[in-house]
Design an enzyme around this catalytic site. Structure first.
Site, PDB file in Angstrom:
ATOM      1  N   GLY A 208       0.830  -1.190   0.000  1.00 23.43           N
ATOM      2  CA  GLY A 208       0.000   0.000   0.000  1.00 23.43           C
ATOM      3  C   GLY A 208       0.864   1.239   0.000  1.00 23.43           C
ATOM      4  O   GLY A 208       2.085   1.183  -0.194  1.00 23.43           O
ATOM      5  N   HIS A 209       0.229   2.376   0.246  1.00 23.61           N
ATOM      6  CA  HIS A 209       0.945   3.655   0.227  1.00 23.61           C
ATOM      7  C   HIS A 209       1.197   4.213   1.620  1.00 23.61           C
ATOM      8  O   HIS A 209       1.681   5.333   1.759  1.00 23.61           O
ATOM      9  CB  HIS A 209       0.167   4.678  -0.603  1.00 23.61           C
ATOM     10  CG  HIS A 209       0.147   4.367  -2.064  1.00 23.61           C
ATOM     11  ND1 HIS A 209      -0.464   5.178  -2.997  1.00 23.61           N
ATOM     12  CD2 HIS A 209       0.656   3.318  -2.769  1.00 23.61           C
ATOM     13  CE1 HIS A 209      -0.318   4.652  -4.216  1.00 23.61           C
ATOM     14  NE2 HIS A 209       0.347   3.523  -4.090  1.00 23.61           N
ATOM     15  N   GLY A 210       0.860   3.451   2.656  1.00 21.54           N
ATOM     16  CA  GLY A 210       1.106   3.899   4.017  1.00 21.54           C
ATOM     17  C   GLY A 210      -0.141   4.494   4.651  1.00 21.54           C
ATOM     18  O   GLY A 210      -1.256   4.373   4.152  1.00 21.54           O
TER      19      GLY A 210
END
Length: 325
Positions: free
Chosen positions: A170-172
């Site tokens: 994911g992107h965090g």
């Protein structure tokens, strides 16, 4: 899904803000699966709860969005709560949403516990949990694998606590983006603690567009483990996904952001990025006991700091130099 009215004593893990109340309870022990053909071309949600207070959604079941056929248009969200207060969501599994998996809009006093989200790392815009104009949101013991932000905190949101959860791929966990098209944004009092990030694009991030207004303040990022995260710490007042944004004065003011006991590895040598506007500098950034090394590289990690005032305590690796130090 069974629906019944009952007085529910929330378990010990329930958020301390919640009380004994007469609750509406939705039990999900089977599966809800979206059709495997596109049934609409307009924005819609597979399942929406609107203006239902004292609601519990729980069970061992799964909501499957059949996401792959939708990703070309990604307009359908999986599970949406709007104007729901005193909300408890626990133990359910969300999978392959066409767009965001769970959204909270204008919700207050929310507890999300032991919810899992699963989507491929390359699926577009499949955020795990997204919230806007909401307050007192408590997310704990969740596992989120997605193609976008594991948790996204948008404007108008205050008093959020995310703890004991895992993120990746994911992107965090991201605050923003804020200030798009010159809009005014406000985000306050966000805590992320005791979480693990694995092979994500960022760890904890605050992102805003140039030309925005408003403020984002009161952040605590504490006791976080990073495993091959590209940029574990990221503050960006120049957020521009298209990559061709014209320079603008003004920005959402970012202040009082504390990063304490953050350990692990980055997949990029640039482990820390704090990029702030010259006209609206970041202030009150605090780093204490940060140790980030570069996985799979002989290069040393580095920090890129622009227009930011802050304080260093304890050991901080890579070296960070703020304005005035």
């Amino acid at each position: 899904m069974e629906r019944n009215m009952q007085r529910q004593q929330f378990a010990d893990h329930a958020h301390p803000w919640r009380k004994d109340i007469l609750a509406e309870r939705d039990q999900l022990d089977g599966g809800i699966v979206a059709p495997n053909v596109i049934w609409t071309t307009t924005a819609a949600n597979l399942l929406t709860f609107y203006s239902v207070d004292n609601l519990t959604v729980e069970g061992s079941g799964q909501i499957d969005g059949n996401g792959a056929i939708w990703w070309a248009c990604f307009k359908q969200k999986l599970l949406s709560f709007s104007s729901c207060n005193n909300l408890l969501v626990r133990n359910i599994h969300l999978r392959d949403s066409p767009d965001k998996h769970m959204t909270l809009h204008r919700c207050s006093q929310v507890n999300v516990y032991n919810v899992s989200v699963t989507a491929p790392g390359d699926s577009p815009n499949t955020d795990g949990i997204t919230m806007s104009i909401s307050d007192h949101v408590y997310i704990s013991s969740c596992s989120i694998q997605s193609g976008d932000d594991c948790v996204s905190i948008l404007s108008g949101t205050t008093d959020v606590n995310i703890t004991d959860s895992t993120c990746g791929p994911g992107h965090g966990i991201s605050v923003g983006s804020l200030g798009c098209d010159g809009s005014t944004s406000l985000v306050e009092r966000i805590t992320v603690s005791n979480c693990t990030f694995s092979r994500t694009m960022t760890g904890v991030r605050i992102k805003s567009w140039q030309g925005g207004r408003g403020s984002a303040n009161g952040f605590l990022f504490k006791n976080l483990k990073m495993n091959e995260v590209q940029h574990p710490i990221d503050i960006d007042q120049f957020y521009c996904p298209p990559g061709n944004c014209q320079p603008q004065d003004g920005a959402v003011a970012i202040s009082d952001a504390r990063f304490i006991n953050i350990q692990g590895t980055s997949s990029d040598p640039e482990a820390i990025k704090i990029m702030c506007s010259k006209s609206v500098q970041c202030r009150g950034i605090y780093l204490d006991n940060v140790n980030l090394s570069c996985s799979g590289h002989t290069a040393q990690t580095r920090a890129t700091i622009l227009n930011a005032y802050g304080t260093i305590a304890g050991m901080v690796k890579p070296e960070v130099r703020f304005l005035g130090t």
